[in-house]
Scaffold this active site. Sequence first.
Site, short mmCIF file in Angstrom:
data_model
loop_
_atom_site.label_atom_id
_atom_site.label_comp_id
_atom_site.label_asym_id
_atom_site.label_seq_id
_atom_site.Cartn_x
_atom_site.Cartn_y
_atom_site.Cartn_z
N GLY A 111 -17.96 -23.79 13.98
CA GLY A 111 -17.05 -24.90 13.70
C GLY A 111 -16.42 -24.72 12.34
O GLY A 111 -16.91 -23.93 11.52
N CYS B 230 -23.64 -19.74 13.92
CA CYS B 230 -22.93 -20.10 12.69
C CYS B 230 -23.07 -21.58 12.37
O CYS B 230 -24.14 -22.03 12.00
CB CYS B 230 -21.48 -19.64 12.79
SG CYS B 230 -20.75 -19.28 11.16
N TYR B 231 -22.04 -22.38 12.53
CA TYR B 231 -22.16 -23.82 12.27
C TYR B 231 -23.23 -24.44 13.17
O TYR B 231 -24.00 -25.30 12.73
CB TYR B 231 -20.81 -24.51 12.50
CG TYR B 231 -20.83 -26.00 12.23
CD1 TYR B 231 -20.58 -26.50 10.96
CD2 TYR B 231 -21.11 -26.90 13.25
CE1 TYR B 231 -20.59 -27.86 10.71
CE2 TYR B 231 -21.13 -28.26 13.01
CZ TYR B 231 -20.87 -28.74 11.74
OH TYR B 231 -20.90 -30.10 11.50
N HIS C 213 -21.59 -14.16 14.36
CA HIS C 213 -20.91 -14.44 15.62
C HIS C 213 -21.21 -13.33 16.63
O HIS C 213 -20.50 -12.32 16.67
CB HIS C 213 -19.40 -14.56 15.40
CG HIS C 213 -18.98 -15.81 14.71
ND1 HIS C 213 -18.66 -16.96 15.39
CD2 HIS C 213 -18.88 -16.10 13.39
CE1 HIS C 213 -18.34 -17.91 14.52
NE2 HIS C 213 -18.47 -17.42 13.31
N GLU D 213 -20.64 -13.35 19.72
CA GLU D 213 -19.62 -13.30 20.77
C GLU D 213 -18.48 -12.36 20.42
O GLU D 213 -17.65 -12.02 21.27
CB GLU D 213 -19.06 -14.71 21.06
CG GLU D 213 -18.12 -15.28 20.02
CD GLU D 213 -18.82 -15.97 18.86
OE1 GLU D 213 -18.17 -16.77 18.16
OE2 GLU D 213 -20.02 -15.72 18.64
N SER E 123 2.95 -21.33 44.20
CA SER E 123 4.00 -20.82 43.31
C SER E 123 4.29 -19.35 43.57
O SER E 123 5.33 -18.84 43.14
CB SER E 123 3.58 -21.00 41.85
OG SER E 123 2.49 -20.15 41.54
N GLY F 86 2.11 -17.15 42.38
CA GLY F 86 1.28 -16.49 41.38
C GLY F 86 -0.14 -16.32 41.89
O GLY F 86 -0.52 -16.82 42.95
N VAL F 87 -0.95 -15.63 41.10
CA VAL F 87 -2.31 -15.30 41.54
C VAL F 87 -3.17 -16.55 41.70
O VAL F 87 -3.97 -16.64 42.64
CB VAL F 87 -2.97 -14.31 40.56
CG1 VAL F 87 -3.08 -14.88 39.15
CG2 VAL F 87 -4.36 -13.91 41.05
N ASP F 88 -3.01 -17.55 40.84
CA ASP F 88 -3.89 -18.72 40.88
C ASP F 88 -3.70 -19.51 42.17
O ASP F 88 -4.66 -19.78 42.90
CB ASP F 88 -3.62 -19.64 39.68
CG ASP F 88 -3.73 -18.89 38.37
OD1 ASP F 88 -4.45 -17.87 38.33
OD2 ASP F 88 -3.08 -19.30 37.39
N SER F 89 -2.47 -19.88 42.46
CA SER F 89 -2.23 -20.66 43.68
C SER F 89 -2.46 -19.81 44.92
O SER F 89 -2.89 -20.33 45.97
CB SER F 89 -0.80 -21.24 43.68
OG SER F 89 0.17 -20.21 43.66
N LYS G 164 -8.97 -16.61 34.29
CA LYS G 164 -8.03 -15.84 35.09
C LYS G 164 -8.65 -14.58 35.68
O LYS G 164 -8.45 -14.26 36.86
CB LYS G 164 -6.81 -15.47 34.23
CG LYS G 164 -5.79 -14.57 34.91
CD LYS G 164 -4.94 -15.33 35.92
CE LYS G 164 -3.92 -16.18 35.20
NZ LYS G 164 -2.96 -16.80 36.13
#
Length: 558
Positions: free
Chosen positions: A88, A115-116, A205, A207, A259, A261-264, A413
């Site tokens: 944070g 960290c925080y 960190h 990550e 749409s 696109g890949v998501d829809s 994604k």
Amino acid sequence: MRGNRPNGDHQPSDLGQYQALAQTPYTYSVTTSTDARPVLVVDFGAQYAQLIARRVREANVYSEIVPHTITAAEVREKQPRAIILSGGPASVYAEDAAKFDAEVFELGVPTFGICYGFQTMAVALGGEVARTGRREYGSTATQLTDAAAASCLFADQPSAQIVWMSHGDSVAKAPEGFEVLAHTADTPVAAFGNDERKLYGVQWHPEVLHSEHGQRVLEAFLHEAAGIPNDWKPSSIIDEQVARIREQIGENEVICALSGGVDSAVAAALVHRAVGDKLTCVFVDHGLLRKDERKQVEEDYVKAIGVRLVTVDAREQFLGELAGVTDPETKRKIIGREFIRVFESTAAQLVAESRNDDVEGEIKFLVQGTLYPDVVESGGGTGTANIKSHHNVGGLPEDMTFELVEPLRALFKDEVRAVGRELGVPEVIVARQPFPGPGLGIRIIGEVTEARLDLLREADAIVREELTAAGLDEQIWQCPVVLLADVRSVGVQGDGRTYGHPIVIRPVSSEDAMTADWTRLPYDVVARVSNRITNEVEGVNRVVMDVTSKPPGTIEWE
């Protein structure tokens, strides 16, 4: 974004160290169940809480981001397998410091502080955090203690490690019953742990890729300390989501906002597997599409997926509502509202035109390809800021009557792409570069008009053609082409003075759209793009390239 704040967990002084994450590919499986007991990533306002959630998912474990205001009772209700406390921007001693319910540490849930979050844990459990005045940013040499060799967190790891630090305050004394597991030249307690209580923390960190054994530490916490199996798989999420969709929709009809696109596309494929011909996909031509977008969806998608598709021409409706509007948030909300209005009228028409009673009553279910980043950026309950209202989340009208079906809402994604491939969605669709639902409406800085759309469509088509011809499609996550409609610059063309618009190209590399870095295009490609746009698109006399990372800039300009 410079690491010069006096306290707490800071952004790095060299953002490029974090930007490497945006271009680093990784592979992992996808969730067994979004109803499964999650690993909760508690967000203390860190810019990279999403990266922690991704790292957990890399370990084939399901994660969710929750706000730091979550109570112990709310945590207990979620029945998490483990908890990770993010970094944070503040000091734990600041008046406005993000607080956390200390009773969470008494729930018996394995917890890991970063960290925080590490400092918050230390203070809550009786340790001490000091304002030493000594700051550590970037790559830092860390030494594991003798006690670390017996800790499941650092078993079989080298005692000397390079980690990524970004802090001012430091833990000066570990809580009673905790072993000090690491230290640096300026931080006496860089890591601690209590194997019996399964409570751990590190000042750095893990990550971030520049922490040499960061992922290894996270996976040790998840698999060894918390005992969570790595059983998150694409086939399992498909089975689980299909079952949930069938339970939600039953024998009712459902429409999908498609749409192209890949998501829809993946959302539609999931729902189609669940309910078959009960699904009708609706493609809305709102006048904000790229060149030949409608043709591609009508021909390629239906052929590939085999679903029923209805195309609605709503160009006049959308452009009429957007007339005179320049504020980007207002644009997004108008577009989100008008999408729903179109879906409502289309659903009513499908009912009215139905034959042999194949559609009864009303269609009350709407499928959307909403993803986790859409929810996070729209301030979707994680305590994060509302960066921008995605048309399918924060842009939805309050009077909407549809019940949403969002089988991808918990996924990033790249996880969606993995599910799509498992479903057999063609690679030409799965690998397609993202295109925003509001379309070119949020790539025109200023009022959206038909003339400006025509100009931007031509410029966008040139950019896409040249990038494809150069074989760069797989290297680029997305390349928004932006028209600065309210900006003009002086130029010279044909020995005469021009006063035209600038076009901005923004090639970016990313994995999940939460972070991104600008893509270093070959100069000859940039030159061809610039020459073609200024020569072929009337009204444009200047081409510039956006070289801003995310953060601080978002991928889209609006």
